[in-house]
Design a protein around this motif. Structure first.
Motif, mmCIF file in Angstrom:
data_model
loop_
_atom_site.group_PDB
_atom_site.id
_atom_site.type_symbol
_atom_site.label_atom_id
_atom_site.label_comp_id
_atom_site.label_asym_id
_atom_site.label_seq_id
_atom_site.Cartn_x
_atom_site.Cartn_y
_atom_site.Cartn_z
ATOM 1 N N UNK A 20 -46.210 -2.578 -26.684
ATOM 2 C CA UNK A 20 -45.876 -1.018 -26.646
ATOM 3 C C UNK A 20 -45.061 -0.659 -27.834
ATOM 4 N N UNK A 21 -44.362 -1.593 -28.468
ATOM 5 C CA UNK A 21 -43.662 -1.290 -29.739
ATOM 6 C C UNK A 21 -44.335 -0.983 -30.910
ATOM 7 N N UNK A 22 -45.410 -2.003 -30.948
ATOM 8 C CA UNK A 22 -46.255 -1.809 -31.946
ATOM 9 C C UNK A 22 -47.189 -0.691 -32.126
ATOM 10 N N UNK A 23 -47.604 -0.076 -31.061
ATOM 11 C CA UNK A 23 -48.619 0.772 -31.037
ATOM 12 C C UNK A 23 -48.014 2.177 -30.309
ATOM 13 N N UNK A 24 -48.464 3.498 -30.983
ATOM 14 C CA UNK A 24 -48.160 4.722 -30.536
ATOM 15 C C UNK A 24 -48.986 5.037 -29.459
ATOM 16 N N UNK A 25 -50.137 4.483 -29.329
ATOM 17 C CA UNK A 25 -51.368 4.950 -28.426
ATOM 18 C C UNK A 25 -51.116 3.969 -27.069
ATOM 19 N N UNK A 26 -51.812 4.488 -26.227
ATOM 20 C CA UNK A 26 -51.877 3.882 -24.630
ATOM 21 C C UNK A 26 -52.500 2.350 -24.934
ATOM 22 N N UNK A 27 -51.771 1.417 -24.478
ATOM 23 C CA UNK A 27 -52.129 0.216 -24.540
ATOM 24 C C UNK A 27 -53.061 -0.227 -23.323
ATOM 25 N N UNK A 28 -54.450 0.029 -23.410
ATOM 26 C CA UNK A 28 -55.271 -0.348 -22.350
ATOM 27 C C UNK A 28 -55.370 -1.774 -21.928
ATOM 28 N N UNK A 29 -54.926 -2.810 -22.678
ATOM 29 C CA UNK A 29 -54.877 -4.074 -22.417
ATOM 30 C C UNK A 29 -53.735 -4.384 -21.424
ATOM 31 N N UNK A 30 -52.688 -3.675 -21.845
ATOM 32 C CA UNK A 30 -51.314 -4.070 -21.003
ATOM 33 C C UNK A 30 -51.511 -3.219 -19.871
ATOM 34 N N UNK A 31 -52.056 -2.341 -19.528
ATOM 35 C CA UNK A 31 -52.149 -1.236 -18.374
ATOM 36 C C UNK A 31 -53.200 -1.939 -17.660
ATOM 37 N N UNK A 32 -54.568 -2.421 -18.014
ATOM 38 C CA UNK A 32 -55.638 -3.105 -17.130
ATOM 39 C C UNK A 32 -55.373 -4.457 -16.741
ATOM 40 N N UNK A 33 -54.609 -5.286 -17.723
ATOM 41 C CA UNK A 33 -54.737 -6.750 -17.611
ATOM 42 C C UNK A 33 -53.187 -7.267 -17.525
ATOM 43 N N UNK A 34 -52.431 -7.134 -18.742
ATOM 44 C CA UNK A 34 -50.996 -7.742 -18.692
ATOM 45 C C UNK A 34 -49.946 -7.389 -17.638
ATOM 46 N N UNK A 35 -50.082 -6.212 -17.387
ATOM 47 C CA UNK A 35 -48.966 -5.623 -16.476
ATOM 48 C C UNK A 35 -49.591 -6.069 -15.048
ATOM 49 N N UNK A 70 -40.450 -3.832 -8.141
ATOM 50 C CA UNK A 70 -40.894 -2.531 -7.699
ATOM 51 C C UNK A 70 -40.774 -1.234 -8.476
ATOM 52 N N UNK A 71 -39.689 -1.284 -9.488
ATOM 53 C CA UNK A 71 -39.781 -0.298 -10.315
ATOM 54 C C UNK A 71 -40.741 -0.448 -11.652
ATOM 55 N N UNK A 72 -40.992 -1.841 -11.824
ATOM 56 C CA UNK A 72 -42.180 -2.063 -12.797
ATOM 57 C C UNK A 72 -43.470 -1.436 -12.168
ATOM 58 N N UNK A 73 -43.728 -1.833 -10.876
ATOM 59 C CA UNK A 73 -44.938 -1.311 -10.131
ATOM 60 C C UNK A 73 -45.074 0.120 -10.356
ATOM 61 N N UNK A 74 -43.762 0.628 -9.913
ATOM 62 C CA UNK A 74 -44.147 2.201 -10.031
ATOM 63 C C UNK A 74 -44.283 2.728 -11.324
ATOM 64 N N UNK A 75 -44.012 2.010 -12.258
ATOM 65 C CA UNK A 75 -44.163 2.546 -13.643
ATOM 66 C C UNK A 75 -45.436 2.546 -13.868
ATOM 67 N N UNK A 76 -46.040 1.252 -13.457
ATOM 68 C CA UNK A 76 -47.517 0.977 -13.833
ATOM 69 C C UNK A 76 -48.271 2.050 -13.255
ATOM 70 N N UNK A 77 -47.816 2.317 -11.918
ATOM 71 C CA UNK A 77 -48.691 3.432 -11.200
ATOM 72 C C UNK A 77 -48.503 4.661 -11.730
ATOM 73 N N UNK A 78 -47.410 5.117 -12.231
ATOM 74 C CA UNK A 78 -47.140 6.558 -12.852
ATOM 75 C C UNK A 78 -47.974 6.467 -14.121
ATOM 76 N N UNK A 79 -48.160 5.412 -14.748
ATOM 77 C CA UNK A 79 -48.864 5.419 -16.196
ATOM 78 C C UNK A 79 -50.238 5.440 -16.074
ATOM 79 N N UNK A 80 -50.800 5.491 -14.785
ATOM 80 C CA UNK A 80 -52.321 5.737 -14.491
ATOM 81 C C UNK A 80 -52.476 7.356 -14.472
ATOM 82 N N UNK A 81 -51.633 8.052 -14.666
ATOM 83 C CA UNK A 81 -51.721 9.585 -14.750
ATOM 84 C C UNK A 81 -50.913 10.352 -15.644
ATOM 85 N N UNK A 82 -49.724 9.532 -16.273
ATOM 86 C CA UNK A 82 -49.150 10.166 -17.357
ATOM 87 C C UNK A 82 -48.858 9.295 -18.455
#
Length: 263
Positions: A20-35, A70-82
């Motif tokens: 997240x610190x390296x890229x200004x774009x949405x990180x697909x790898x983090x959102x779909x796999x790492x997190x 719990x807060x990390x889970x909610x952040x991951x869910x919110x990142x699906x739409x924002x």
């Protein structure tokens, strides 16, 4: 097993924060796999660390780990739409540290029996309300940082990595509203299942009610006067600090100093 899974989960959170610190774009790898992998491993570790037969074993470290999960889970869910992935810069290192806290040596954990379904409901409500308000507090800090950045034109490139300020403020109040609603249910359920209010229970009730009052004033100010910006941030962080003191403050004092455990 909890040791290995906690370490791997913390490492995955750290990698996601680094990306997240390296890229200004949405990180697909983090959102779909790492997190998702980090969340699953973190949850598996928590199950092993906090459950035993029909009892829940929660100390300060386990509680912090649960809230951060719990807060990390909610952040991951919110990142699906924002486009909120940039919040991971703050949130994922915080979650990585909290995932490791149950591994540290601590005083014995008081068992919480789960035979009574009302107690289980109360615990779930309290965890989800605290998890949402934890994410709201991190979100409020991000808004404060973005506000400072916007007042310095040389940092405008960094500001582009976060959503517009109005979008972030709108989401902040959505988080606070839902968290406040769950906190209200937590207070009501706690009054129903705790017959004797004394010691830690009384301290928790007073501080939780104080946090509830702060958040209610904030929401009233938002609806009545349109509070936003620094005013909203101060009230949000004050309410969250009081909520943290409601559990961790009383628990730390009673367990670490007086060796009294909540049950």
């Amino acid at each position: 097993m909890p040791l290995i899974t906690s370490l791997i989960a913390a490492a995955l959170y750290a990698v996601a924060a680094w990306r997240a610190a390296r890229s200004a774009q949405a990180d697909t790898l983090s959102q779909r796999a790492l997190i998702p992998a980090a969340l699953l491993l973190h949850a598996a570790a928590l199950i092993g660390q906090t459950t035993q037969s029909h009892e829940l074993l929660i100390g300060v470290g386990e509680a912090a780990s649960l809230l951060s999960w719990l807060s990390a889970l909610m952040l991951w869910v919110f990142c699906l739409r924002e486009p909120l992935q940039a919040l991971g810069l703050v949130h994922y290192p915080f979650t990585a540290v909290c995932a490791l806290l149950p591994l540290l040596p601590s005083a014995s954990r008081g068992p919480i029996p789960l035979q009574d379904w009302r107690l289980g409901v109360h615990i779930i409500l309290s965890l989800f309300s605290a998890g949402l308000l934890t994410l709201a507090a991190i979100h409020a800090l991000a808004i404060a940082i973005l506000d400072r950045i916007l007042h310095r034109p040389d940092n405008i490139a960094l500001a582009r990595r976060l959503p517009p300020l109005q979008t972030m403020e709108k989401l902040l109040f959505q988080l606070i509203f839902v968290g406040f609603f769950l906190l209200s249910l937590t207070l009501c359920s706690g009054l129903l299942i705790i017959p004797d209010l004394h010691g830690e229970h009384l301290a928790q009730l007073i501080l939780t009610a104080s946090a509830w009052l702060i958040f209610s004033v904030l929401l009233w100010g938002r609806l009545r006067y349109g509070w936003r910006g620094r005013t909203a941030i101060r009230w949000a962080l004050s309410g969250y600090a009081t909520l943290v003191a409601a559990y961790f403050g009383s628990k730390l004092v009673l367990e670490q100093i007086f060796n009294i455990h909540w049950s």
